[in-house]
Design a protein around this motif. Structure first.
Motif, PDB file in Angstrom:
ATOM      1  N   ASP A   1       0.764  -1.150   0.030  1.00 16.23           N
ATOM      2  CA  ASP A   1       0.070  -0.040   0.128  1.00 16.23           C
ATOM      3  C   ASP A   1       0.921   1.249   0.050  1.00 16.23           C
ATOM      4  O   ASP A   1       2.131   1.294  -0.162  1.00 16.23           O
ATOM      5  CB  ASP A   1      -0.875  -0.046   1.253  1.00 16.23           C
ATOM      6  CG  ASP A   1      -2.341   0.758   0.984  1.00 16.23           C
ATOM      7  OD1 ASP A   1      -2.242   1.478  -0.005  1.00 16.23           O
ATOM      8  OD2 ASP A   1      -3.115   0.645   1.980  1.00 16.23           O
ATOM      9  N   ALA A   2       0.173   2.432   0.240  1.00 14.59           N
ATOM     10  CA  ALA A   2       0.819   3.598   0.191  1.00 14.59           C
ATOM     11  C   ALA A   2       2.286   3.707   1.241  1.00 14.59           C
ATOM     12  O   ALA A   2       2.001   3.191   2.155  1.00 14.59           O
ATOM     13  CB  ALA A   2      -0.009   4.673   0.406  1.00 14.59           C
ATOM     14  N   GLN A   3       3.293   4.096   0.742  1.00 13.48           N
ATOM     15  CA  GLN A   3       4.384   4.324   1.747  1.00 13.48           C
ATOM     16  C   GLN A   3       4.093   5.234   2.863  1.00 13.48           C
ATOM     17  O   GLN A   3       3.185   6.404   2.813  1.00 13.48           O
ATOM     18  CB  GLN A   3       5.688   4.855   0.913  1.00 13.48           C
ATOM     19  CG  GLN A   3       6.134   3.880   0.063  1.00 13.48           C
ATOM     20  CD  GLN A   3       6.771   2.705   0.653  1.00 13.48           C
ATOM     21  OE1 GLN A   3       7.766   2.845   1.386  1.00 13.48           O
ATOM     22  NE2 GLN A   3       6.170   1.580   0.332  1.00 13.48           N
ATOM     23  N   GLN A   4       4.722   4.862   3.773  1.00 13.01           N
ATOM     24  CA  GLN A   4       4.441   5.680   5.413  1.00 13.01           C
ATOM     25  C   GLN A   4       5.366   6.728   5.468  1.00 13.01           C
ATOM     26  O   GLN A   4       6.372   6.769   4.653  1.00 13.01           O
ATOM     27  CB  GLN A   4       4.625   4.453   6.236  1.00 13.01           C
ATOM     28  CG  GLN A   4       3.732   3.555   6.368  1.00 13.01           C
ATOM     29  CD  GLN A   4       2.075   3.877   6.371  1.00 13.01           C
ATOM     30  OE1 GLN A   4       1.807   4.808   6.964  1.00 13.01           O
ATOM     31  NE2 GLN A   4       1.501   3.250   5.446  1.00 13.01           N
ATOM     32  N   SER A   5       5.117   7.605   6.241  1.00 15.78           N
ATOM     33  CA  SER A   5       5.930   8.778   6.672  1.00 15.78           C
ATOM     34  C   SER A   5       7.280   8.356   7.249  1.00 15.78           C
ATOM     35  O   SER A   5       8.224   9.232   7.122  1.00 15.78           O
ATOM     36  CB  SER A   5       5.247   9.941   7.079  1.00 15.78           C
ATOM     37  OG  SER A   5       4.079  10.230   6.529  1.00 15.78           O
ATOM     38  N   TRP A   6       7.302   7.348   7.762  1.00 19.10           N
ATOM     39  CA  TRP A   6       8.421   7.058   8.710  1.00 19.10           C
ATOM     40  C   TRP A   6       9.102   5.852   8.569  1.00 19.10           C
ATOM     41  O   TRP A   6       8.750   4.865   7.899  1.00 19.10           O
ATOM     42  CB  TRP A   6       7.662   6.854  10.094  1.00 19.10           C
ATOM     43  CG  TRP A   6       6.685   7.788  10.348  1.00 19.10           C
ATOM     44  CD1 TRP A   6       5.227   7.695  10.763  1.00 19.10           C
ATOM     45  CD2 TRP A   6       6.590   9.286  10.693  1.00 19.10           C
ATOM     46  NE1 TRP A   6       4.463   8.816  10.734  1.00 19.10           N
ATOM     47  CE2 TRP A   6       5.383   9.909  10.861  1.00 19.10           C
ATOM     48  CE3 TRP A   6       7.883  10.136  10.882  1.00 19.10           C
ATOM     49  CZ2 TRP A   6       5.409  11.037  10.926  1.00 19.10           C
ATOM     50  CZ3 TRP A   6       7.552  11.571  10.802  1.00 19.10           C
ATOM     51  CH2 TRP A   6       6.264  12.117  11.100  1.00 19.10           C
ATOM     52  N   ASP A   7      10.280   6.047   8.705  1.00 16.07           N
ATOM     53  CA  ASP A   7      11.581   5.013   8.619  1.00 16.07           C
ATOM     54  C   ASP A   7      11.501   4.253   9.858  1.00 16.07           C
ATOM     55  O   ASP A   7      11.770   2.889   9.936  1.00 16.07           O
ATOM     56  CB  ASP A   7      12.863   5.484   8.187  1.00 16.07           C
ATOM     57  CG  ASP A   7      12.762   6.011   6.825  1.00 16.07           C
ATOM     58  OD1 ASP A   7      12.226   5.499   6.101  1.00 16.07           O
ATOM     59  OD2 ASP A   7      13.749   6.738   6.594  1.00 16.07           O
ATOM     60  N   LYS A   8      11.404   4.786  11.046  1.00 15.94           N
ATOM     61  CA  LYS A   8      11.336   4.265  12.169  1.00 15.94           C
ATOM     62  C   LYS A   8      10.577   4.702  13.311  1.00 15.94           C
ATOM     63  O   LYS A   8      10.281   5.924  13.307  1.00 15.94           O
ATOM     64  CB  LYS A   8      12.754   4.255  12.815  1.00 15.94           C
ATOM     65  CG  LYS A   8      13.005   3.686  14.069  1.00 15.94           C
ATOM     66  CD  LYS A   8      14.653   3.754  14.503  1.00 15.94           C
ATOM     67  CE  LYS A   8      14.747   3.273  16.051  1.00 15.94           C
ATOM     68  NZ  LYS A   8      16.283   3.428  16.332  1.00 15.94           N
ATOM     69  N   VAL A   9      10.020   3.815  14.073  1.00 18.50           N
ATOM     70  CA  VAL A   9       8.688   4.326  14.883  1.00 18.50           C
ATOM     71  C   VAL A   9       9.333   3.818  16.300  1.00 18.50           C
ATOM     72  O   VAL A   9       9.354   2.488  16.461  1.00 18.50           O
ATOM     73  CB  VAL A   9       7.469   4.205  14.558  1.00 18.50           C
ATOM     74  CG1 VAL A   9       6.501   4.756  15.874  1.00 18.50           C
ATOM     75  CG2 VAL A   9       7.105   4.705  13.303  1.00 18.50           C
ATOM     76  N   THR A  10       9.364   4.611  17.283  1.00 19.29           N
ATOM     77  CA  THR A  10       9.665   3.955  18.693  1.00 19.29           C
ATOM     78  C   THR A  10       8.538   4.654  19.497  1.00 19.29           C
ATOM     79  O   THR A  10       8.145   5.688  19.658  1.00 19.29           O
ATOM     80  CB  THR A  10      10.870   4.974  19.345  1.00 19.29           C
ATOM     81  OG1 THR A  10      12.110   4.526  18.538  1.00 19.29           O
ATOM     82  CG2 THR A  10      11.136   4.378  20.630  1.00 19.29           C
ATOM     83  N   PHE A  11       7.982   3.615  20.160  1.00 19.92           N
ATOM     84  CA  PHE A  11       6.667   3.717  21.195  1.00 19.92           C
ATOM     85  C   PHE A  11       7.430   3.672  22.676  1.00 19.92           C
ATOM     86  O   PHE A  11       8.007   2.443  22.748  1.00 19.92           O
ATOM     87  CB  PHE A  11       5.642   2.580  21.080  1.00 19.92           C
ATOM     88  CG  PHE A  11       5.077   2.549  19.606  1.00 19.92           C
ATOM     89  CD1 PHE A  11       3.705   3.432  19.550  1.00 19.92           C
ATOM     90  CD2 PHE A  11       5.456   2.004  18.625  1.00 19.92           C
ATOM     91  CE1 PHE A  11       3.266   3.413  18.334  1.00 19.92           C
ATOM     92  CE2 PHE A  11       4.783   2.165  17.363  1.00 19.92           C
ATOM     93  CZ  PHE A  11       3.625   2.767  17.190  1.00 19.92           C
ATOM     94  N   ARG A  12       7.289   4.492  23.367  1.00 21.02           N
ATOM     95  CA  ARG A  12       7.589   4.548  24.622  1.00 21.02           C
ATOM     96  C   ARG A  12       6.474   4.572  25.699  1.00 21.02           C
ATOM     97  O   ARG A  12       5.386   5.183  25.393  1.00 21.02           O
ATOM     98  CB  ARG A  12       8.668   5.846  25.031  1.00 21.02           C
ATOM     99  CG  ARG A  12       9.886   5.939  24.453  1.00 21.02           C
ATOM    100  CD  ARG A  12      10.522   7.427  24.600  1.00 21.02           C
ATOM    101  NE  ARG A  12      10.368   7.880  25.965  1.00 21.02           N
ATOM    102  CZ  ARG A  12      10.981   8.812  26.411  1.00 21.02           C
ATOM    103  NH1 ARG A  12      11.359   9.790  25.528  1.00 21.02           N
ATOM    104  NH2 ARG A  12      11.008   9.043  27.615  1.00 21.02           N
ATOM    105  N   ILE A  13       6.564   3.780  26.732  1.00 21.88           N
ATOM    106  CA  ILE A  13       5.674   3.512  27.489  1.00 21.88           C
ATOM    107  C   ILE A  13       5.784   4.721  28.831  1.00 21.88           C
ATOM    108  O   ILE A  13       6.690   4.461  29.464  1.00 21.88           O
ATOM    109  CB  ILE A  13       5.428   2.214  28.144  1.00 21.88           C
ATOM    110  CG1 ILE A  13       5.461   0.957  26.947  1.00 21.88           C
ATOM    111  CG2 ILE A  13       4.050   1.905  28.931  1.00 21.88           C
ATOM    112  CD1 ILE A  13       4.377   1.086  26.182  1.00 21.88           C
ATOM    113  N   ILE A  14       4.937   5.524  28.639  1.00 21.87           N
ATOM    114  CA  ILE A  14       4.977   6.622  29.819  1.00 21.87           C
ATOM    115  C   ILE A  14       3.612   6.657  30.448  1.00 21.87           C
ATOM    116  O   ILE A  14       2.678   7.527  30.037  1.00 21.87           O
ATOM    117  CB  ILE A  14       5.371   8.181  29.206  1.00 21.87           C
ATOM    118  CG1 ILE A  14       6.750   7.668  28.255  1.00 21.87           C
ATOM    119  CG2 ILE A  14       5.673   9.054  30.422  1.00 21.87           C
ATOM    120  CD1 ILE A  14       7.009   9.211  27.741  1.00 21.87           C
ATOM    121  N   THR A  15       3.479   6.018  31.406  1.00 23.10           N
ATOM    122  CA  THR A  15       2.164   5.895  32.188  1.00 23.10           C
ATOM    123  C   THR A  15       1.842   7.207  32.932  1.00 23.10           C
ATOM    124  O   THR A  15       0.457   7.706  32.951  1.00 23.10           O
ATOM    125  CB  THR A  15       2.143   4.528  32.969  1.00 23.10           C
ATOM    126  OG1 THR A  15       3.095   4.783  33.904  1.00 23.10           O
ATOM    127  CG2 THR A  15       2.223   3.298  32.172  1.00 23.10           C
TER     128      THR A  15
END
Length: 542
Positions: free
Chosen positions: A223-237
């Protein structure tokens, strides 16, 4: 093709509290700009709730499902307002009352380079009901399927025992995994990364429980290319910590904007805020199963109580009347919620125009308690997560205060969500606060998962942690979900919803309004399912 209607509506008209709490701490703006972000194409997102597993079939929980949607895909997808559209299936149609045919996309590859075929779909359907120790099973979404037939590598047919128009909508919640993974992988294989092979826009790189998840672009995505090469999800409760991280530039996007800071962020030129009325109901589940010795029910003065008053619908209704929902919405939620009288906001499919939130009525509650044989009340402990829903711990405290004020002395015990769900699923509690997001966009989801009689084999009542059971309600649910005509099914689901609330199988409190915030230059459209999806975060002009 059957389409389930659903809607979201904007934030206009919602009661806004006085959002005057200032951000704490000293916030230093880092050297950060949209230009730099565009060059790096690395996105960092702060999540409010831990992802308990990356196995897409182990725990039906919104943070887990949202994370899975980056790596894995479903046959049918849902947009921000929960309208369905093609995913791994290009199209689908009913061949008869009991047979559905799905045409699959061609030239789709798994992250390991292998081709995606109907064999993978069939193996996934077989795996889902058999995942060991699932605290909230996905079996409810495949239980209607009695036979799977592979016509050719890109055509698959599902046969159901009865007419079942909800099958395409159910497929929104079924993440497809490779056949080899479905047949051999355990949950720990997903968590280690070994089994994290999907077809989605991102590839798995790292999962550190309670800390972070790192994904990288799938350059071969169809599908369409995404804007991001790398995505980091940080858990900050911690909500203040999430806001501080956003304003300092440590993260580019946050979910779960705290209600106290929403107004302030709306005025900050560095930030863009988006809202959506969610499909999530915050509710109270009660132990209506055990006849005697419910673990956290006592006499009013704290002594053991053999009888279980929560089995009586009059008692459950009385508890509902003791709670001032409007006060919770305005004070605890600071205007960012809607008082609930049923399983979904009335703009969604399968809801009833007749159902309204119970009014705060201490006198009416006292009368019902006397009729039920408890004029002097009894004691309770309310268990709740403290890091899963918007202001969940504070909401639990408010509920307990209202009940205590009206003759039901109530203690509160909050805990991290991973501990809470594990214990609640074992029926260790008597009275819990929880939430449910209807992924289907209609009331069939909470009816089947929260209120249907628990039946692990059939996949019904998978999250019915109070073990509420009503043969009459079960019959109404079974009848509603097989009606093909949208208008008639809408009415039948509304009727089932009315019966569920009449019986007080659970006590609805409010519907959450979800809020996201991004650094200026990034746009994000709020979703009714509360999913935070990196693929939906766009750079300005993209």
């Amino acid at each position: 093709m059957t389409t389930v209607k659903s809607h979201t509506h904007g934030f206009n008209g919602l009661r806004r509290g006085l959002l005057s709490l200032a951000l704490t701490g000293s916030l230093t703006l880092a050297c950060w700009s949209t230009t730099t972000l565009a060059q790096n194409k690395d996105l960092t997102i702060a999540l409010s709730t831990p992802v308990t597993t990356v196995d897409p079939h182990f725990h039906n929980l919104t943070p887990n499902n949202a994370m899975a949607a980056h790596v894995f895909e479903t046959l049918v997808k849902a947009d921000a307002s929960l309208k369905t559209y093609p995913g791994l299936a290009e199209s689908w149609k009913a061949l008869s009352d009991t047979e559905w045919e799905f045409k699959l996309r061609k030239n789709v590859k798994w992250h390991n380079g292998e081709p995606f075929t109907a064999e993978d779909v069939a193996a996934t359907i077989k795996r889902i009901p058999n995942v060991p120790n699932s605290p909230a099973s996905f079996a409810v979404f495949v239980r209607a399927i009695k036979e799977v037939k592979i016509v050719d590598p890109h055509t698959i047919r599902f046969t159901t025992a009865t007419t079942y128009p909800l099958l395409p909508t159910d497929m929104v919640s079924v993440a497809i995994v490779p056949k080899t993974v479905a047949e051999t992988a355990k949950t720990e294989d997903f968590n280690s990364g070994k089994a994290m092979i999907g077809t989605g826009p991102f590839r798995f790189q790292e999962y550190v429980s309670g800390d972070r998840i790192i994904l990288v672009r799938n350059k071969d995505y169809y599908d369409a290319q995404q804007s991001w090469d790398k995505v980091t999800f940080r858990i900050i409760t911690s909500a203040p910590a999430r806001v501080a991280a956003l304003l300092s530039g440590d993260v580019h996007m946050i979910e779960g904007v705290p209600t106290a800071d929403a107004a302030k962020l709306n005025k900050d030129a560095r930030v863009t805020v988006s809202n959506a009325v969610s499909n999530r109901m915050i509710y109270l589940h009660l132990d209506s199963n055990r006849e005697k010795n419910s673990p956290f029910v006592t006499t009013a003065d704290g002594k053991p109580l053999e009888a279980n008053p929560l089995r009586d619908a009059r008692v459950r209704r009385a508890l509902s009347k003791m709670i001032d929902r409007n006060a919770i919405v305005s004070r605890v939620m600071e205007g960012q919620a809607i008082a609930a009288g049923q399983l979904l906001d009335e703009s969604f499919f399968g809801t009833s125009k007749k159902l309204k939130p119970d009014a705060y009525d201490p006198a009416g509650a006292k009368k019902l308690m006397a009729e039920a044989g408890y004029p002097n009340g009894f004691g309770l402990t309310l268990h709740s997560p403290n890091n899963r829903y918007i202001n969940d711990g504070a909401t639990a405290q408010a509920v307990a205060q209202f009940l205590s004020r009206n003759g039901i002395p109530t203690k509160v015990d909050t805990m991290p969500s991973n501990i809470f769900f594990t214990r609640a699923s074992k029926q260790e509690f008597s009275f819990i606060l929880a939430g449910w997001g209807a992924s289907s966009g209609d009331t069939s989801s909470p009816l089947r998962s929260l209120l249907a009689t628990y039946d692990a084999k059939a996949g019904m009542g998978a999250a019915n942690r109070g073990r509420f059971s009503s043969p009459e309600l079960d019959a109404l649910i079974a009848k509603a979900v097989v009606i093909i005509d949208d208008k008639q099914r809408d009415a039948a689901l509304a009727l089932a919803s009315e019966k569920a609330i009449e019986l007080m199988g659970l006590i609805p409190l409010h519907y959450e309004v979800s809020t996201w915030a991004t650094r200026k230059g990034i746009s994000y459209t709020g979703r009714a399912d509360q999913y935070t999806l990196a693929q939906d975060a766009k750079l300005a002009g993209k």
